[in-house]
Design a protein around this motif. Sequence first.
Motif, short mmCIF file in Angstrom:
data_model
loop_
_atom_site.label_atom_id
_atom_site.label_comp_id
_atom_site.label_asym_id
_atom_site.label_seq_id
_atom_site.Cartn_x
_atom_site.Cartn_y
_atom_site.Cartn_z
N ARG A 76 -0.38 15.64 5.00
CA ARG A 76 0.60 14.72 4.42
C ARG A 76 0.88 15.04 2.95
O ARG A 76 1.53 14.25 2.25
N PRO A 180 -10.72 12.15 7.03
CA PRO A 180 -9.79 13.28 6.96
C PRO A 180 -10.57 14.59 6.84
O PRO A 180 -11.68 14.62 6.31
N HIS A 185 -16.31 15.25 2.53
CA HIS A 185 -16.98 14.26 3.37
C HIS A 185 -16.70 14.53 4.85
O HIS A 185 -17.62 14.70 5.66
N ARG A 232 -13.96 -2.81 6.62
CA ARG A 232 -13.17 -3.28 7.77
C ARG A 232 -14.09 -3.60 8.95
O ARG A 232 -13.83 -4.53 9.71
N SER A 257 -18.77 8.48 -0.73
CA SER A 257 -17.49 8.76 -1.41
C SER A 257 -17.13 7.71 -2.44
O SER A 257 -16.31 7.96 -3.31
N ARG A 279 -25.33 7.67 0.45
CA ARG A 279 -25.62 8.96 -0.18
C ARG A 279 -24.55 9.23 -1.22
O ARG A 279 -23.44 8.68 -1.13
N GLY A 281 -22.45 12.06 -3.55
CA GLY A 281 -22.09 13.46 -3.71
C GLY A 281 -20.78 13.59 -4.43
O GLY A 281 -20.21 12.61 -4.93
N LYS A 385 -10.84 5.65 -7.67
CA LYS A 385 -11.34 5.89 -6.31
C LYS A 385 -10.73 4.85 -5.40
O LYS A 385 -11.06 3.66 -5.47
N GLY A 387 -9.91 3.94 -1.43
CA GLY A 387 -10.20 4.31 -0.04
C GLY A 387 -11.16 5.49 0.05
O GLY A 387 -11.22 6.15 1.08
N GLY A 388 -11.88 5.78 -1.03
CA GLY A 388 -12.79 6.92 -1.04
C GLY A 388 -12.14 8.20 -1.53
O GLY A 388 -12.80 9.22 -1.68
N TYR A 389 -10.83 8.17 -1.78
CA TYR A 389 -10.14 9.33 -2.35
C TYR A 389 -10.22 9.26 -3.87
O TYR A 389 -9.98 8.19 -4.45
N ASP A 443 7.29 5.59 -2.39
CA ASP A 443 7.77 6.71 -1.58
C ASP A 443 7.93 7.97 -2.42
O ASP A 443 7.65 9.08 -1.96
N ALA A 446 4.48 9.36 -2.98
CA ALA A 446 3.94 9.87 -1.70
C ALA A 446 4.61 11.19 -1.34
O ALA A 446 3.96 12.12 -0.86
N PRO A 451 0.53 10.46 0.33
CA PRO A 451 0.64 9.00 0.53
C PRO A 451 -0.52 8.21 -0.09
O PRO A 451 -0.30 7.14 -0.62
N ARG A 454 -0.02 7.01 -3.67
CA ARG A 454 1.11 6.15 -4.03
C ARG A 454 0.60 4.87 -4.67
O ARG A 454 -0.46 4.36 -4.29
N ARG A 456 0.07 1.07 -5.15
CA ARG A 456 0.13 -0.06 -4.23
C ARG A 456 0.78 -1.26 -4.89
O ARG A 456 1.21 -2.19 -4.22
C1 MCA Z 1 2.20 4.21 4.07
N1 MCA Z 1 2.19 5.42 4.61
C2 MCA Z 1 3.08 6.14 3.93
C3 MCA Z 1 3.63 5.32 2.93
N2 MCA Z 1 3.08 4.13 3.05
N3 MCA Z 1 3.46 7.38 4.05
C4 MCA Z 1 4.40 7.86 3.22
N4 MCA Z 1 4.96 7.14 2.25
C5 MCA Z 1 4.62 5.85 2.06
N5 MCA Z 1 5.21 5.15 1.09
C6 MCA Z 1 1.40 5.84 5.78
C7 MCA Z 1 0.17 6.64 5.51
O1 MCA Z 1 0.43 8.02 5.43
C8 MCA Z 1 -0.67 6.33 6.76
O2 MCA Z 1 -0.19 6.97 7.92
C9 MCA Z 1 -0.42 4.90 6.93
O3 MCA Z 1 0.86 4.66 6.35
C10 MCA Z 1 -1.48 4.05 6.27
O4 MCA Z 1 -1.70 4.61 5.01
P1 MCA Z 1 -2.66 4.00 3.99
O5 MCA Z 1 -2.25 2.62 3.70
O6 MCA Z 1 -2.80 4.92 2.84
O7 MCA Z 1 -4.02 4.07 4.75
P2 MCA Z 1 -5.20 3.14 4.58
O8 MCA Z 1 -5.23 2.18 5.70
O9 MCA Z 1 -5.19 2.57 3.20
O10 MCA Z 1 -6.40 4.17 4.69
C11 MCA Z 1 -7.68 3.74 4.55
C12 MCA Z 1 -8.63 4.87 4.92
C13 MCA Z 1 -8.28 6.09 4.08
C14 MCA Z 1 -8.49 5.20 6.41
C15 MCA Z 1 -10.02 4.41 4.64
O11 MCA Z 1 -8.24 5.71 2.71
C16 MCA Z 1 -9.22 7.26 4.27
O12 MCA Z 1 -9.18 7.97 5.28
N6 MCA Z 1 -10.12 7.51 3.28
C17 MCA Z 1 -11.08 8.61 3.33
C18 MCA Z 1 -11.11 9.32 2.03
C19 MCA Z 1 -12.11 10.48 2.03
O13 MCA Z 1 -12.38 11.10 3.03
N7 MCA Z 1 -12.64 10.79 0.86
C20 MCA Z 1 -13.57 11.87 0.74
C21 MCA Z 1 -13.40 12.47 -0.63
P3 MCA Z 1 -1.14 7.32 9.13
O14 MCA Z 1 -1.81 6.04 9.54
O15 MCA Z 1 -0.22 7.86 10.15
O16 MCA Z 1 -2.11 8.31 8.61
S1 MCA Z 1 -14.86 12.25 -1.58
C22 MCA Z 1 -15.87 13.47 -1.06
O17 MCA Z 1 -15.58 14.24 -0.16
C23 MCA Z 1 -17.21 13.44 -1.73
C24 MCA Z 1 -17.90 14.76 -1.62
C25 MCA Z 1 -18.09 12.36 -1.12
O18 MCA Z 1 -19.01 11.89 -1.79
O19 MCA Z 1 -17.87 12.05 0.04
#
Ligand code: MCA
Length: 481
Positions: A76, A180, A185, A232, A257, A279, A281, A385, A387-389, A443, A446, A451, A454, A456
Motif C-alpha cells: 500500500r 504485515p 515483527h 481489540r 512493537s 518483548r 525490539g 507509534k 498501531g505498532g507502526y 487521502d 496515504a 495509509p 495518514r 486521523r
Molecule cells: C483507510 N484506508 C485507507 C484510507 N483510510 N486507504 C487509503 N487511504 C485512506 N485515506 C484503508 C487501509 O489501507 C486499510 O485497508 C483499512 O482502510 C483500515 O486501515 P487502518 O484504519 O489503517 O487500519 P487499522 O484498523 O487502524 O489497523 C490496525 C492494525 C494495523 C491492523 C493493528 O495498525 C497493523 O497491522 N499494525 C501492525 C504494525 C506492525 O507490524 N508494526 C511492526 C513494526 P485494508 O483493511 O484493506 O488493509 S515495529 C517492528 O517490527 C519492531 C521490530 C518490533 O518491535 O516489533
Amino acid sequence: MTLLHELDATTPDRPALRFGAERLTHAQLARAAGVLGGRIGGMGRVAVWATPTARTAVAVVAALLAGVPAVPLNPRTGERELAHILGDSAPDAVLAGPEDVLPAGLAALPRVDVELAGTGAAVPAAPVDPESPALIVYTSGTTGPPKGVLLSHRAVAASLDALAEAWSWTADDVLVHALPLFHVHGLVLGILGPLRRGGEVRHLGAFSVAGVARELRDGGTMLFGVPTMYHRIAEALDEDEDLAAALAGARLLVSGSAALPVHDHERIAAATGRTVVERYGMTETLMNTSVRPGGEPRPGTVGPPLAGVDLRLVDEDGSAVEELDGETVGEVQVRGPNLFSGYLNRPEATAEAFDGDWFRTGDVAVREADGGVRLVGRKATDLIKSGGYKIGAGEIENALLDHPGVREAAVTGEPDPDLGERIVAWVVPRDGEKPPAEAELADHVAGLLAPHKRPRVVRYLHALPRNDMGKVLKKALPDGR
Ligand code: MCA
Ligand code: AMP
C-alpha cells in the motif's frame, strides 16, 4: 550458513505455511523457494511485493537461499515513498504474485512471478556469508524519508535463536498472526521464526478477533500481535467465552512493537488466566529483551535482555546508569550479534546511531531489581507509534506541505485507546475560508506515503506557535505534547 531449518527425514511433510486455503509443507516450500532462488541467483537485490500471502514467504525464503538481499515493500506504499525506496535500494527485480497488480512506480523494474508450485531447476545450496545482508527493511526517522536497515543473516539467526531459548520455541509450535510482512515483527519473527525452528505459521491475511480465536482453537500454540490487536481482543472478551477459551489454550501470547497498556494486560489475564508476554525490539536491533513465560506477571516491563544482548542505560551526561531501582531513567543502548550492519547509503546516520559499539535506541527506560527493563518514554517527540507502526512527524509534515491548500503544517501524536497514538495534523490553510477537508488531507498523505501514515485528526489553526528562531513549538500547540 542457512537461516532456515534443514529438512530431515522426519520433517518434509510437516506443515510450514498456512495462509487460508494456501498451504505448503516444508518440502513444498523448499522446492518453490529453491526454484525461484535459481531464477534470481546472481542479482544484486530484489524487491518483494509483500502482500500478506504465502507468495511473500516463498519470495523471501528464495532470496535467502540465493544469498540475494530482499527489500520487502508495503503493497500500500504511496508513490513518493515507493520511489524513494526503489531509488535508494536499486533492486534488480520485483518478486510478486502473478495476479498482483503493481503500481506504475514499479513498471520499469523486471518482474519475477512467484509460484507456489515451483517447476524447474532449484538453486544449488550455496554457502551464504553470515555477515551479508539478508533483508533491507525501511524504517522511519524523525526527519526525512525512511532509512533502509541492513539486517545480516547473522543478526536474524542470532535474534531468532535467542527468542527460541527464552520462549522454549520449537518445531512443535504453531504460530498464529496477522501482522504485515514488510516489517521485522511480521516477517522476521512471524515468518522466518517458525521456519527456522521447523514449525508452522498460520497467517490470517487480515487481523480479526474471530480469525485469531479460530486458529488458536484449531491447534495454534502461539500468538504474535501488536498492542492494538490485543486491545481489540480485550474489548471482545467480555461477550465471547469461546475467545477466552481459545486464548487460554495457547502456550504463549506475545505482544510487541509498542507498549501494551496495563488495563489490556489485566483484562486479558482476568478473562483467560494467561499473561501476555511483552518483548522489546527495534528494526535496527531485532529483539533486545523479553519477559520470560511463567515468570511473575508484571505488566509494563519488557523483561531482561535476551541471550547475547548487552544492554545499558545512559543518562543525559553520557554516564551509565547502574541503579536497578525502578526509578533512575536513561536511554537504552544495546550491543550484540542481533544488531544491524548499518543504514543503506547513510554512513553519517549509521555513525550517529552509535555510541562506540553501543546502538542508541532512543528509548528511555528504568531497570528493575531483577534486571528487567521498563520502558518509560522516547527521546524523540517527533516519532509516533500508531498501531505498532513507527512514523516520523517530519515525513508527514512534508507530505502535507505539498498539498496546495496547506500553508503550514505540524504533526504530533496523541494518546489513542485503540492505536496507542493517533496522528494529528495541525494545519494552517492557505485559504482560511476554504480549508482542505480532513478526508482529503488523509487521502493525500496515504497516496504519497502509506495509509497508516495518514492523519486521523486534522486541526486547523491561523498560525503555528513558533519561537524567535521560527522553529515550531509543538509543546505550545493547544493539545500538543
Ligand atoms: C483507510 N484506508 C485507507 C484510507 N483510510 N486507504 C487509503 N487511504 C485512506 N485515506 C484503508 C487501509 O489501507 C486499510 O485497508 C483499512 O482502510 C483500515 O486501515 P487502518 O484504519 O489503517 O487500519 P487499522 O484498523 O487502524 O489497523 C490496525 C492494525 C494495523 C491492523 C493493528 O495498525 C497493523 O497491522 N499494525 C501492525 C504494525 C506492525 O507490524 N508494526 C511492526 C513494526 P485494508 O483493511 O484493506 O488493509 S515495529 C517492528 O517490527 C519492531 C521490530 C518490533 O518491535 O516489533
Ligand atoms: P520500529 O523502529 O518500527 O522497529 O519500532 C521500534 C520501537 O518500537 C522501539 O524503539 C520502541 O520504542 C517500540 N517498541 C517495541 N517493542 C515495544 C514494547 N514491547 N513496548 C514498548 N515499546 C516497544
